[in-house]
Design an enzyme around this catalytic site. Structure first.
Site, PDB file in Angstrom:
ATOM      1  N   ASP A  19      19.913 -40.718  24.531  1.00 54.27           N
ATOM      2  CA  ASP A  19      19.085 -41.489  23.872  1.00 54.27           C
ATOM      3  C   ASP A  19      18.619 -42.749  24.825  1.00 54.27           C
ATOM      4  O   ASP A  19      19.349 -43.588  24.908  1.00 54.27           O
ATOM      5  CB  ASP A  19      19.564 -41.873  22.502  1.00 54.27           C
ATOM      6  CG  ASP A  19      18.132 -42.444  21.659  1.00 54.27           C
ATOM      7  OD1 ASP A  19      17.211 -43.078  22.505  1.00 54.27           O
ATOM      8  OD2 ASP A  19      18.659 -42.853  20.419  1.00 54.27           O
ATOM      9  N   ARG A  21      12.445 -39.090  23.012  1.00 52.23           N
ATOM     10  CA  ARG A  21      12.798 -37.727  23.624  1.00 52.23           C
ATOM     11  C   ARG A  21      11.915 -36.566  23.227  1.00 52.23           C
ATOM     12  O   ARG A  21      11.373 -35.644  24.261  1.00 52.23           O
ATOM     13  CB  ARG A  21      14.196 -37.535  23.456  1.00 52.23           C
ATOM     14  CG  ARG A  21      15.213 -38.360  24.108  1.00 52.23           C
ATOM     15  CD  ARG A  21      16.693 -38.370  23.486  1.00 52.23           C
ATOM     16  NE  ARG A  21      16.559 -38.974  22.026  1.00 52.23           N
ATOM     17  CZ  ARG A  21      17.807 -38.934  21.108  1.00 52.23           C
ATOM     18  NH1 ARG A  21      18.771 -38.408  21.672  1.00 52.23           N
ATOM     19  NH2 ARG A  21      17.571 -39.382  20.160  1.00 52.23           N
ATOM     20  N   CYS A  79      14.117 -35.216  17.517  1.00 49.00           N
ATOM     21  CA  CYS A  79      14.980 -36.284  17.888  1.00 49.00           C
ATOM     22  C   CYS A  79      14.960 -37.469  16.789  1.00 49.00           C
ATOM     23  O   CYS A  79      14.752 -36.944  15.571  1.00 49.00           O
ATOM     24  CB  CYS A  79      14.561 -36.758  19.173  1.00 49.00           C
ATOM     25  SG  CYS A  79      13.050 -37.987  19.292  1.00 49.00           S
TER      26      CYS A  79
HETATM   27  P1  4NP Z   1      14.131 -41.062  20.203  1.00 48.98           P
HETATM   28  O1  4NP Z   1      14.885 -42.493  20.476  1.00 48.98           O
HETATM   29  O2  4NP Z   1      14.815 -40.394  19.085  1.00 48.98           O
HETATM   30  O3  4NP Z   1      14.402 -40.325  21.343  1.00 48.98           O
HETATM   31  O4  4NP Z   1      12.682 -41.241  19.741  1.00 48.98           O
HETATM   32  C1  4NP Z   1      14.878 -43.434  19.397  1.00 48.98           C
HETATM   33  C2  4NP Z   1      13.838 -44.204  19.191  1.00 48.98           C
HETATM   34  C3  4NP Z   1      13.936 -45.155  18.105  1.00 48.98           C
HETATM   35  C4  4NP Z   1      15.009 -45.247  17.543  1.00 48.98           C
HETATM   36  C5  4NP Z   1      16.316 -44.456  17.775  1.00 48.98           C
HETATM   37  C6  4NP Z   1      15.894 -43.376  18.702  1.00 48.98           C
HETATM   38  N1  4NP Z   1      15.189 -46.253  16.434  1.00 48.98           N
HETATM   39  O5  4NP Z   1      16.329 -46.359  15.983  1.00 48.98           O
HETATM   40  O6  4NP Z   1      14.101 -46.918  16.053  1.00 48.98           O
END
Ligand code: 4NP
Length: 148
Positions: A123, A13, A7
Site C-alpha cells: 500500500d 492501487r 483495494c
Molecule cells: P488504496 O490505498 O487502498 O491503494 O487506495 C489507500 C488509500 C487510502 C487509505 C488507505 C489505503 N485510507 O485509509 O484513507
C-alpha cells in the site's frame, strides 16, 4: 467477462490495476469489462491519487476519469472475477459478502503472477512518491499474466 479490482481506498492501487488491465485488453482486442472499488468509504467520489495518475500517465495510461466507489455485496452478482489486491482487502470482502457469498469468485490478485500466492500489493498510501513505481510495475506484470 467482468472483472473487479478491489483495494482499501480505491484511490491508489486498484485504479492503477483497472487502468493497466483495460489498456492491455484494448491492445489484445479483448472485450472484457473492468472496474475497481474499495472496501472502505473514506474517498468515495474522488479521482485516483495524484501519484497513481502520474505513474500511469508516464506509461501512456490516463486514469484521471476514474472515481472511487465502495465495494458492495451486489458486486458478487455483477462480476465474474473479483481480485483482492491485499489480504486485508480479501478479509473485508469476505465480511461484506456474509455467510453465503460466492467466495470462489474472489482471488488474490498476485496469485495470477505466482500460483497460490497470498501476497499483497504494497500500500503506497502512507509513503512518498517513490512507492508508486514499484506498485505500478508489479501490477503491470500481473496484468500481463491475466491477459495471457
Ligand atoms: P488504496 O490505498 O487502498 O491503494 O487506495 C489507500 C488509500 C487510502 C487509505 C488507505 C489505503 N485510507 O485509509 O484513507
Amino acid at each position: 467477462m467482468k472483472i473487479l479490482m478491489v483495494c482499501l481506498g480505491n484511490i491508489c492501487r486498484s485504479p492503477i490495476a483497472e487502468g493497466v488491465l483495460k489498456h492491455k485488453l484494448d491492445l489484445a482486442k479483448l472485450d472484457w469489462h473492468v472496474a475497481s472499488a474499495g472496501t472502505n468509504g473514506y474517498h468515495i467520489g474522488e479521482a485516483p491519487h495524484r501519484f497513481s495518475q502520474k505513474v500511469c500517465k508516464q506509461h501512456g495510461i490516463d486514469i484521471s476519469n476514474q472515481r472511487a466507489r465502495r465495494f458492495t455485496k451486489n458486486d458478487f452478482e455483477e462480476y465474474d472475477v473479483i481480485y483482492a489486491l491485499a489480504m486485508d482487502v480479501y478479509e473485508e470482502i469476505r465480511k461484506i459478502g456474509g455467510t453465503h457469498a460466492p467466495m470462489h469468485k474472489v482471488k488474490m490478485f498476485l496469485s495470477e503472477l505466482q500460483e497460490g500466492s497470498t501476497a499483497s500489493v504494497p500500500d503506497p498510501w502512507y509513503g512518498d512518491e517513490s512507492g508508486y513505481l514499484p506498485v505500478y510495475q508489479i501490477i503491470d506484470q500481473t496484468c500481463d499474466a491475466i491477459v495471457a
